[in-house]
Motif scaffolding. Sequence first.
Motif, PDB file in Angstrom:
ATOM      1  N   VAL A 384       0.839  -1.202   0.000  1.00 53.87           N
ATOM      2  CA  VAL A 384       0.000   0.000   0.000  1.00 53.87           C
ATOM      3  C   VAL A 384       0.875   1.254   0.000  1.00 53.87           C
ATOM      4  CG1 VAL A 384      -1.760   1.307   1.260  1.00 53.87           C
ATOM      5  CG2 VAL A 384      -1.892  -1.189   1.176  1.00 53.87           C
ATOM      6  N   ILE A 385       1.934   1.233   0.808  1.00 55.76           N
ATOM      7  CA  ILE A 385       2.859   2.380   0.835  1.00 55.76           C
ATOM      8  C   ILE A 385       3.463   2.603  -0.543  1.00 55.76           C
ATOM      9  CG2 ILE A 385       5.029   3.250   1.797  1.00 55.76           C
ATOM     10  CD1 ILE A 385       4.365   1.630   4.348  1.00 55.76           C
ATOM     11  N   GLU A 386       3.890   1.518  -1.182  1.00 52.23           N
ATOM     12  CA  GLU A 386       4.483   1.643  -2.510  1.00 52.23           C
ATOM     13  C   GLU A 386       3.469   2.193  -3.515  1.00 52.23           C
ATOM     14  OE1 GLU A 386       5.209  -1.836  -4.950  1.00 52.23           O
ATOM     15  OE2 GLU A 386       7.309  -1.229  -5.126  1.00 52.23           O
ATOM     16  N   ASP A 387       2.229   1.720  -3.410  1.00 49.78           N
ATOM     17  CA  ASP A 387       1.181   2.198  -4.316  1.00 49.78           C
ATOM     18  C   ASP A 387       0.968   3.706  -4.142  1.00 49.78           C
ATOM     19  OD1 ASP A 387      -0.878   2.316  -6.114  1.00 49.78           O
ATOM     20  OD2 ASP A 387      -2.344   1.262  -4.874  1.00 49.78           O
ATOM     21  N   LEU A 388       0.947   4.163  -2.890  1.00 52.30           N
ATOM     22  CA  LEU A 388       0.779   5.595  -2.639  1.00 52.30           C
ATOM     23  C   LEU A 388       1.933   6.406  -3.216  1.00 52.30           C
ATOM     24  CD1 LEU A 388      -0.538   5.408   1.039  1.00 52.30           C
ATOM     25  CD2 LEU A 388      -1.796   6.356  -0.912  1.00 52.30           C
ATOM     26  N   LEU A 389       3.138   5.884  -3.085  1.00 51.68           N
ATOM     27  CA  LEU A 389       4.302   6.593  -3.639  1.00 51.68           C
ATOM     28  C   LEU A 389       4.241   6.640  -5.167  1.00 51.68           C
ATOM     29  CD1 LEU A 389       7.148   5.174  -1.362  1.00 51.68           C
ATOM     30  CD2 LEU A 389       6.244   7.516  -1.345  1.00 51.68           C
ATOM     31  N   LEU A 403       7.507   7.382   6.537  1.00 55.39           N
ATOM     32  CA  LEU A 403       7.015   6.020   6.803  1.00 55.39           C
ATOM     33  C   LEU A 403       7.643   5.034   5.823  1.00 55.39           C
ATOM     34  CD1 LEU A 403       5.060   4.020   8.184  1.00 55.39           C
ATOM     35  CD2 LEU A 403       3.318   4.730   6.522  1.00 55.39           C
ATOM     36  N   ALA A 404       7.723   5.427   4.554  1.00 52.58           N
ATOM     37  CA  ALA A 404       8.328   4.548   3.554  1.00 52.58           C
ATOM     38  C   ALA A 404       9.779   4.245   3.905  1.00 52.58           C
ATOM     39  CB  ALA A 404       8.239   5.197   2.170  1.00 52.58           C
ATOM     40  N   ARG A 405      10.511   5.243   4.364  1.00 58.24           N
ATOM     41  CA  ARG A 405      11.910   5.007   4.761  1.00 58.24           C
ATOM     42  C   ARG A 405      11.982   4.041   5.943  1.00 58.24           C
ATOM     43  NH1 ARG A 405      12.327  10.576   3.569  1.00 58.24           N
ATOM     44  NH2 ARG A 405      12.050  11.135   5.775  1.00 58.24           N
ATOM     45  N   ARG A 406      11.093   4.219   6.913  1.00 65.12           N
ATOM     46  CA  ARG A 406      11.110   3.332   8.097  1.00 65.12           C
ATOM     47  C   ARG A 406      10.804   1.888   7.699  1.00 65.12           C
ATOM     48  NH1 ARG A 406       8.509   7.841  10.330  1.00 65.12           N
ATOM     49  NH2 ARG A 406       6.427   6.865  10.282  1.00 65.12           N
ATOM     50  N   MET A 407       9.960   1.711   6.684  1.00 63.37           N
ATOM     51  CA  MET A 407       9.565   0.374   6.257  1.00 63.37           C
ATOM     52  C   MET A 407      10.439  -0.151   5.111  1.00 63.37           C
ATOM     53  SD  MET A 407       7.277  -0.389   8.361  1.00 63.37           S
ATOM     54  CE  MET A 407       7.730   0.799   9.638  1.00 63.37           C
ATOM     55  N   SER A 408      11.474   0.594   4.759  1.00 62.37           N
ATOM     56  CA  SER A 408      12.417   0.200   3.680  1.00 62.37           C
ATOM     57  C   SER A 408      11.711   0.037   2.345  1.00 62.37           C
ATOM     58  CB  SER A 408      13.141  -1.110   4.051  1.00 62.37           C
ATOM     59  OG  SER A 408      13.825  -0.977   5.266  1.00 62.37           O
ATOM     60  N   VAL A 409      10.747   0.882   2.058  1.00 67.26           N
ATOM     61  CA  VAL A 409      10.036   0.873   0.785  1.00 67.26           C
ATOM     62  C   VAL A 409      10.589   1.997  -0.074  1.00 67.26           C
ATOM     63  CG1 VAL A 409       7.815   1.142  -0.376  1.00 67.26           C
ATOM     64  CG2 VAL A 409       7.937  -0.046   1.815  1.00 67.26           C
ATOM     65  N   THR A 410      11.068   1.637  -1.276  1.00 69.38           N
ATOM     66  CA  THR A 410      11.609   2.627  -2.209  1.00 69.38           C
ATOM     67  C   THR A 410      10.978   2.427  -3.567  1.00 69.38           C
ATOM     68  OG1 THR A 410      13.452   1.172  -2.749  1.00 69.38           O
ATOM     69  CG2 THR A 410      13.815   2.789  -1.016  1.00 69.38           C
ATOM     70  N   LEU A 411      10.943   3.483  -4.358  1.00 65.80           N
ATOM     71  CA  LEU A 411      10.419   3.400  -5.723  1.00 65.80           C
ATOM     72  C   LEU A 411      11.500   2.872  -6.663  1.00 65.80           C
ATOM     73  CD1 LEU A 411       8.370   6.691  -6.046  1.00 65.80           C
ATOM     74  CD2 LEU A 411       7.517   4.364  -5.926  1.00 65.80           C
TER      75      LEU A 411
END
Length: 411
Positions: A384-389, A403-411
């Motif tokens: 969901v975080i990736e989708d929002l980004l 939040l994305a950084r804390r969860m290690s989510v990158t584009l």
Amino acid sequence: MGFGEQLRHWRERRKVSLSGLAQATHYSKGYLSRVERRQRKPERLLAELADDTLGADGKLVGAWVMEFGPEPMLGPSAGGEATKRRTFLKSASTAVVVPGLAEPNPHVDAVARLRDALVPDSPTKAEDISLPAFGRAVTRARRDFTAARYAGLADDLADLVPVARAATDPAGIALAAQVYHLAARTLIKLSAPPYAWVAAHQAEQAARASGDLRAIAEARRDMVSLFHRAAGYGKARDLTAKAADILRPALPKASPSAWGAYGTLMSTGAIAAARLEDRHTALSMLGEADEASHRSPKLVLSAGHVVTYRIGVSIILGDAGTAIDHARRIVPEEIPTVERRASYFTGIAEAYTLWGKTDRAVRALLIAEKIAPTEMRRAGPRRVIEDLLHRDPHSNLSGLRALARRMSVTL
């Protein structure tokens, strides 16, 4: 023909190799070969999975019942030592790669310790513990799970697994089944499904040996969850339906906890049915889960728990508005477990994302993180975080990029 010969007949008729059947059923190639040669007594679960895989239309299950007897799930198991499934390799990775999104596992040490307890390199001696003390330890473990304290729980379960393995009386074996069930759920949460298969299989063995309805329902739910995670949605849905057919007649006299376990099984099956766009079955299973919630202890299954699954089913079926309507019907504080409360907010976040209300989606994710940070590291919330980004790469939405950084989510 006996079951083994029937299995070979259907496998060859469908032009499925032993390796192919092993991959589909999660039983090892060697085990399947010995079953076909009548050198091992097969489990009922194998009959169900092979029947589904080979399209035998119930004939393999019927052959199993003719040879080994009816209703095995409600009686003691005579299957012998635990079967090592194909995915039980100790060299398997403790990380799972989700298409388009790597899911990190920061709890490798905890996973490894629990893995080694489930599949020890050498015989281990269990700590001498009384049955009441064992029961209290299992209760504490359940509370830790509902509070989403997974890494610490994995360590505690590693100590309880040898005790579970040494259990011999029915009450002790029922507790052992709960230990293996909690191990399976914890390993799923910690992104280690290969080892969760180990625990789920041992839970199934212990549950059948105990004849305890709650343990049987919980063990079958573990299998359903794992097939669902492996995208085996048809198997997950059908396993749920078959388990319901066997368990339902015993429910009128069942304990409240057994009702709760049955309801969670139905809820999980409903998600799999929704993945198949089988709306009727999904809603029917949710209806059974809702009925069970009225007979269950709230910590096991409450109406709020079922709502979180209703949200999930609505999202899968593409109806974000209905998902939000379900969410509005309850107060999140009425959901008694941290794990499900976090799922409630991540479900809302996914629904709002689909609906295009990204600010509300981010707000829901931040609430979920506050409730249970560990839950946010799972594939669903991170997706969901990736989708929002992706929707807005230059997003200034408050808190999303942090939040994305804390969860290690990158584009």
